[in-house]
Design a protein around this motif. Structure first.
Motif, PDB file in Angstrom:
ATOM      1  N   ASP B  30      27.241  42.497  34.684  1.00 23.90           N
ATOM      2  CA  ASP B  30      28.690  42.549  34.517  1.00 23.90           C
ATOM      3  C   ASP B  30      29.206  43.872  33.968  1.00 23.90           C
ATOM      4  OD1 ASP B  30      28.525  39.983  35.376  1.00 23.90           O
ATOM      5  OD2 ASP B  30      29.310  39.050  33.551  1.00 23.90           O
ATOM      6  N   PRO B 260      34.386  36.791  32.135  1.00 24.24           N
ATOM      7  CA  PRO B 260      35.221  35.628  32.480  1.00 24.24           C
ATOM      8  C   PRO B 260      36.091  35.153  31.310  1.00 24.24           C
ATOM      9  CG  PRO B 260      33.004  35.345  33.353  1.00 24.24           C
ATOM     10  CD  PRO B 260      32.977  36.578  32.494  1.00 24.24           C
ATOM     11  N   LEU B 298      36.103  39.596  39.588  1.00 25.64           N
ATOM     12  CA  LEU B 298      36.215  38.225  39.076  1.00 25.64           C
ATOM     13  C   LEU B 298      37.197  37.462  39.945  1.00 25.64           C
ATOM     14  CD1 LEU B 298      35.972  40.209  36.282  1.00 25.64           C
ATOM     15  CD2 LEU B 298      35.795  37.920  35.303  1.00 25.64           C
ATOM     16  N   GLU B 299      36.859  36.202  40.167  1.00 25.40           N
ATOM     17  CA  GLU B 299      37.758  35.324  40.904  1.00 25.40           C
ATOM     18  C   GLU B 299      38.259  34.242  39.985  1.00 25.40           C
ATOM     19  OE1 GLU B 299      36.255  35.131  45.449  1.00 25.40           O
ATOM     20  OE2 GLU B 299      36.617  33.192  44.465  1.00 25.40           O
ATOM     21  N   TRP B 323      37.782  31.730  35.123  1.00 25.26           N
ATOM     22  CA  TRP B 323      37.370  32.879  35.924  1.00 25.26           C
ATOM     23  C   TRP B 323      35.852  32.936  36.046  1.00 25.26           C
ATOM     24  CZ3 TRP B 323      40.775  36.522  38.053  1.00 25.26           C
ATOM     25  CH2 TRP B 323      42.110  36.405  37.668  1.00 25.26           C
ATOM     26  N   GLN B 324      35.387  33.548  37.103  1.00 27.66           N
ATOM     27  CA  GLN B 324      33.958  33.833  37.194  1.00 27.66           C
ATOM     28  C   GLN B 324      33.729  35.170  37.881  1.00 27.66           C
ATOM     29  OE1 GLN B 324      31.686  31.606  40.392  1.00 27.66           O
ATOM     30  NE2 GLN B 324      33.286  30.116  39.933  1.00 27.66           N
ATOM     31  N   VAL B 325      32.600  35.777  37.541  1.00 26.34           N
ATOM     32  CA  VAL B 325      32.201  37.028  38.180  1.00 26.34           C
ATOM     33  C   VAL B 325      31.622  36.684  39.545  1.00 26.34           C
ATOM     34  CG1 VAL B 325      30.635  39.002  38.051  1.00 26.34           C
ATOM     35  CG2 VAL B 325      31.771  38.150  35.973  1.00 26.34           C
TER      36      VAL B 325
END
Lengths: 327, 327
Positions: B30, B260, B298-299, B323-325
């Motif tokens: 990350d 996130p 990130l989404e 959120w997540q990477v």
């Protein structure tokens, strides 16, 4: 040799079932009577529960010990309190959610007034877990105005601020003759530094949490000299699985070490002669008690506290104390 | 979709051996670079150790990540620092005994002056664990005068107050242009209330301990707006056996959740546009870094944090983040 006459522990959690059988004998060995908290599941709110719980305690604690029973504070009628009065030493008030099994506690302090008026009339003491909502280090301080208002509004109601932890709490005692306080062993010994200033110590985690050094100093002064401050251990056992866990339960099991550790502290403070007042005389005066006559003897002989009693890690586990009970 | 350009974690503990292999890939996934703390056993005080540790990190973290190495602060000669300079981003100063493996730290702050003068001359930044002796909630505040004295005495020395936790610490930034601060994720999210206001939470125990709500508010303002405050997670893994134990080690393993959770917080504060500055731009400016160019995406898609990574319980374990990477 130190002889204590009818020592009293004015705040204990004896729990239920197997835990009751494990811990009650420790309190009963060293104290002639103890004030038994009513925060069971479900809370002790009926006279029948009081009598049943008392019976169960006597069964494991033996004849030389008197449980001083309490009702969990809620709104009660005059008839209910009149019927309960011969069987209880007071009502214990928990603000909702402040400690173990206090979810049924009081959410709005104004709802207490009618019951407090009846308690004042019937001369039934009010025992308070004195914490309000807010940041954990401020919870006692923010609750003190409620205590002050009740002490002023109900001048003949005896109010006991249980397990006082702050200088502000101690100072409040001087403002009201009808206000008393219990002081625990552990709050006389530790501060938040001991809980998490080095490694974090789940076996030193309790509610109210230990506060600052200046608070501990004030508690020590009160324990030595304040005529309305007396001993209540707040011994509160949890199995080790509930302590060394991702969510550690609040409570310190101090019953087995209370008198030896107090003797050590009072000796260190050059005040062994004041211990009798702290562990018995002032509580007798506050509550008008005449406990059974029994001497508890301590000898100045090294004693290493066991690492465990059954499933419970005691306070000061593994430490060597200078005094031990020798009855 | 949120795209971060070359995010930097300016404070990480990557440990050694198996733990290094377990945790370094999370940081490397990350972040394009991270400032690696030198409090190993033994501490990293020699250039050969720096190079060796760097090599070991690269072996498990892969090519798209740069470890920014530090030396453990002690007295160094000009020659030693001159030789180390190309290989390090700064020296990390630990007052003795304040956190994990800091026993070799500095006991007397006045002994630092000669080395600080060399660092100023050679333009090597000073990274400080800013805690002094005293009551745990006061330790940062009591150390700030030392930081202020050094910032004043060595005006060209860049000083980074690591993992700042208090309003007073944040306010000190405004007094010295050569003073910077890292802010962790967890100190932006929790206060002491989360650590022991309810049950006690060993996995939220860290040093410096989380402080008061007003301190957290000040940290949030600094994270959003202060040009000299930037992200340093202080991710600090310990095996679960060292956390859920009678003596719980200090440290929160936040590497897998850092971006996130930061995205979630900045979104909640209506400041997502400021995240790039916090996790990269301000640190580049502070250190004059030109990190490798890499986008981390990130989404906004729900992600439940695993309960464990190997032997380590991560921060926010079991919680669902927004959120997540998605690299």
């Amino acid at each position: 040799m130190l002889i204590l006459h009818s020592p009293l522990d004015m705040h204990v959690h004896l729990r239920q079932g197997d835990m009751l059988a494990l811990v009650a004998p420790h309190t009963a060995r060293d104290f002639v009577a103890a004030v038994v908290m009513p925060n069971l599941t479900p809370p002790v709110t009926e006279l029948t529960q009081v009598l049943d719980y008392r019976e169960k305690i006597l069964r494991v604690a033996g004849e030389s010990f008197s449980p001083l029973m309490t009702l969990f504070f809620k709104s009660y009628s005059r008839d209910e309190l009149l019927a309960a009065r011969p069987h209880i030493i007071g009502l214990k008030l928990y603000p909702a959610g402040m400690t173990t099994n206090s979810e049924a506690g009081l959410a709005d302090m104004r709802q207490a007034h009618a019951t407090l008026a009846i308690m004042e009339e019937l001369d039934i003491p009010l025992l308070i877990h004195g914490e309000g909502c807010g940041f954990v280090m401020d919870r006692e301080a923010v609750f003190l105005p409620v205590v002050a208002e009740w002490a002023r509004s109900f001048p003949r109601l005896r109010i006991v601020l249980e397990h006082v932890t702050t200088r502000a709490g101690v100072e409040l005692l001087d403002r009201f003759d009808n206000l008393f306080a219990t002081v625990t062993l552990h709050h006389l010994l530790i501060t938040l530094d001991d809980v998490l200033g080095g490694l974090m110590r789940p076996h030193l985690f309790c509610k109210p949490v230990a506060k600052r050094p200046e608070d501990r100093d004030a508690l020590r002064q009160a324990a030595l000299h304040h005529p309305r401050a007396f001993f209540g251990s707040d011994t509160a056992p949890h199995p080790i699985t509930a302590k060394e866990a991702p969510g550690c339960a609040a409570g310190i099991f101090s019953a087995p070490v209370a008198l030896p550790a107090l003797a050590g502290l009072f000796e260190e403070l050059d005040a062994l002669d004041l211990l009798q007042a702290f562990v018995s005389d002032r509580a007798r005066a506050a509550y008008g008690l005449t406990p059974m006559a029994r001497e508890v003897r301590l000898e100045r002989r090294a004693w290493t506290v066991p690492e465990r009693f059954g499933s419970v890690v005691p306070y000061l586990a593994g430490q060597t104390l200078a005094w031990q009970v020798v009855n």
